[in-house]
Design an enzyme around this catalytic site. Structure first.
Site, PDB file in Angstrom:
ATOM      1  N   ASN A  16       0.840  -1.216   0.000  1.00 20.82           N
ATOM      2  CA  ASN A  16       0.000   0.000   0.000  1.00 20.82           C
ATOM      3  C   ASN A  16       0.866   1.254   0.000  1.00 20.82           C
ATOM      4  O   ASN A  16       0.547   2.238  -0.675  1.00 20.82           O
ATOM      5  CB  ASN A  16      -0.932   0.010   1.211  1.00 20.82           C
ATOM      6  CG  ASN A  16      -2.201  -0.770   0.953  1.00 20.82           C
ATOM      7  OD1 ASN A  16      -3.045  -0.347   0.160  1.00 20.82           O
ATOM      8  ND2 ASN A  16      -2.329  -1.928   1.588  1.00 20.82           N
ATOM      9  N   ARG A  67       3.441   1.061  26.013  1.00 21.80           N
ATOM     10  CA  ARG A  67       2.984   1.731  24.797  1.00 21.80           C
ATOM     11  C   ARG A  67       3.351   3.212  24.791  1.00 21.80           C
ATOM     12  O   ARG A  67       3.703   3.775  23.758  1.00 21.80           O
ATOM     13  CB  ARG A  67       1.457   1.569  24.695  1.00 21.80           C
ATOM     14  CG  ARG A  67       0.939   1.545  23.275  1.00 21.80           C
ATOM     15  CD  ARG A  67      -0.571   1.461  23.276  1.00 21.80           C
ATOM     16  NE  ARG A  67      -1.080   0.166  23.670  1.00 21.80           N
ATOM     17  CZ  ARG A  67      -1.181  -0.871  22.834  1.00 21.80           C
ATOM     18  NH1 ARG A  67      -0.782  -0.757  21.597  1.00 21.80           N
ATOM     19  NH2 ARG A  67      -1.679  -2.010  23.242  1.00 21.80           N
ATOM     20  N   HIS A 111      -8.055  -0.418   6.162  1.00 25.22           N
ATOM     21  CA  HIS A 111      -8.407  -1.629   6.899  1.00 25.22           C
ATOM     22  C   HIS A 111      -9.069  -2.619   5.938  1.00 25.22           C
ATOM     23  O   HIS A 111      -9.936  -2.227   5.143  1.00 25.22           O
ATOM     24  CB  HIS A 111      -9.369  -1.272   8.044  1.00 25.22           C
ATOM     25  CG  HIS A 111      -9.704  -2.449   8.891  1.00 25.22           C
ATOM     26  ND1 HIS A 111      -8.808  -2.994   9.782  1.00 25.22           N
ATOM     27  CD2 HIS A 111     -10.817  -3.219   8.969  1.00 25.22           C
ATOM     28  CE1 HIS A 111      -9.369  -4.042  10.379  1.00 25.22           C
ATOM     29  NE2 HIS A 111     -10.585  -4.195   9.902  1.00 25.22           N
ATOM     30  N   ASP A 147      -9.917   1.127  14.554  1.00 24.77           N
ATOM     31  CA  ASP A 147     -10.639   0.880  13.297  1.00 24.77           C
ATOM     32  C   ASP A 147     -12.013   1.558  13.280  1.00 24.77           C
ATOM     33  O   ASP A 147     -13.012   0.986  12.821  1.00 24.77           O
ATOM     34  CB  ASP A 147     -10.770  -0.636  13.025  1.00 24.77           C
ATOM     35  CG  ASP A 147      -9.412  -1.299  12.851  1.00 24.77           C
ATOM     36  OD1 ASP A 147      -8.475  -0.600  12.413  1.00 24.77           O
ATOM     37  OD2 ASP A 147      -9.284  -2.479  13.167  1.00 24.77           O
ATOM     38  N   GLU A 176      -7.228  -2.349  -2.395  1.00 22.63           N
ATOM     39  CA  GLU A 176      -6.614  -1.363  -1.496  1.00 22.63           C
ATOM     40  C   GLU A 176      -5.696  -0.436  -2.290  1.00 22.63           C
ATOM     41  O   GLU A 176      -5.654   0.774  -2.049  1.00 22.63           O
ATOM     42  CB  GLU A 176      -5.820  -2.073  -0.394  1.00 22.63           C
ATOM     43  CG  GLU A 176      -6.689  -2.877   0.562  1.00 22.63           C
ATOM     44  CD  GLU A 176      -5.884  -3.508   1.693  1.00 22.63           C
ATOM     45  OE1 GLU A 176      -4.938  -2.872   2.175  1.00 22.63           O
ATOM     46  OE2 GLU A 176      -6.220  -4.642   2.097  1.00 22.63           O
TER      47      GLU A 176
HETATM   48  C1  GAR Z   1      -3.179  -4.567   4.177  1.00 18.30           C
HETATM   49  O1  GAR Z   1      -4.094  -5.549   3.765  1.00 18.30           O
HETATM   50  C2  GAR Z   1      -3.844  -3.615   5.157  1.00 18.30           C
HETATM   51  O2  GAR Z   1      -5.187  -3.359   4.883  1.00 18.30           O
HETATM   52  C3  GAR Z   1      -3.695  -4.395   6.430  1.00 18.30           C
HETATM   53  O3  GAR Z   1      -2.402  -4.927   6.381  1.00 18.30           O
HETATM   54  C4  GAR Z   1      -2.051  -5.164   5.024  1.00 18.30           C
HETATM   55  C5  GAR Z   1      -0.712  -4.516   4.737  1.00 18.30           C
HETATM   56  O4  GAR Z   1      -0.219  -4.875   3.473  1.00 18.30           O
HETATM   57  N1  GAR Z   1      -3.894  -3.536   7.575  1.00 18.30           N
HETATM   58  C6  GAR Z   1      -4.464  -3.929   8.711  1.00 18.30           C
HETATM   59  O5  GAR Z   1      -4.881  -5.055   8.895  1.00 18.30           O
HETATM   60  C7  GAR Z   1      -4.554  -2.846   9.757  1.00 18.30           C
HETATM   61  N2  GAR Z   1      -5.384  -3.263  10.845  1.00 18.30           N
HETATM   62  P1  GAR Z   1       0.953  -4.038   2.803  1.00 18.30           P
HETATM   63  O6  GAR Z   1       2.106  -3.967   3.817  1.00 18.30           O
HETATM   64  O7  GAR Z   1       1.343  -4.870   1.594  1.00 18.30           O
HETATM   65  O8  GAR Z   1       0.450  -2.690   2.445  1.00 18.30           O
END
Ligand code: GAR
Length: 198
Positions: A16, A67, A111, A147, A176
């Site tokens: 992404n 955190r 998400h 989220d 995405e």
């Molecule tokens: C994506 O599918 C994103 O939507 C998800 O992690 C993946 C990252 O892929 N995010 C979550 O689940 C956040 N809660 P990427 O590193 O190839 O972009």
């Protein structure tokens, strides 16, 4: 024209992030200023650096259970980069409401579900288990609630009888890569009208 500065936070491969970087050229109102990860070994950091984008990592492991200390460390490179917009792109750490409030109205997340359905993890398995006809992904403004927050775009697909968690993950990820750049472009131009794909 002065461009909006965009910082991208990730934990993994960063597909992404790449889609966002690739989109920020020409007449786009924003440009990347930093790619930041909680994992120094995240593949996304190498990919961003290969494209000449500044990168930084704050390893979250030594901060396990604290955190606030992790976030105090994470804030430093962010403050240096002075982003106008922060895009969470596969950033797998939960941020506190206090951290988020520093960039209220400036932080986006993608998400892999049609929010408000399936906040949290394992979204594809949950959509299959639920017998859902539609599945997809959402870009939303980040608030102090996980989220949650105003929806800025959604891409929807139809689940087929052949779909598995793996096929759904791949199909949704492809969406995405379409959705996030479109939302960012609009958002950076000051337009919060939701983007609807599919
Ligand atoms: C994506 O599918 C994103 O939507 C998800 O992690 C993946 C990252 O892929 N995010 C979550 O689940 C956040 N809660 P990427 O590193 O190839 O972009």
């Amino acid at each position: 024209m002065s461009h909006k500065r965009v910082a991208i936070l990730l934990s993994g491969g960063g597909s992404n992030m790449l889609a966002l970087l690739d989109s920020m050229t020409g007449d786009h109102p924003a440009r990347p200023c930093l790619v930041l990860s909680n994992d120094p070994a995240a593949g996304g950091l190498t990919r961003a650096a290969a494209r000449g984008v500044a990168t930084a990592a704050v390893d979250s492991r030594p901060f396990r259970g604290d955190r606030l200390a992790f976030e105090a460390a994470l804030i430093k490179p962010l403050q240096q980069a002075a982003p106008d917009i922060i895009c969470l792109a596969g950033f797998m750490r939960v941020l506190t409401a206090d951290f988020v409030s520093r960039w209220q109205g400036q932080m986006l997340n993608i998400h892999p579900s049609l929010l408000p359905k399936y906040r949290g993890l394992h979204t594809h398995a949950r959509a299959l288990a639920g017998g859902d006809v539609f599945h997809g992904c959402t870009v939303h403004e980040v608030t102090g609630v996980l989220d949650d927050g105003p929806i800025l775009g959604q891409a929807r697909l139809t689940v087929t009888p052949d779909d598995t968690t793996k096929s759904l993950a791949a199909r949704v990820l492809k969406q995405e890569h379409q959705l996030y750049p479109q939302v960012l472009r609009r958002f950076a131009a000051g337009d919060r009208t939701p983007v609807c794909l599919g």
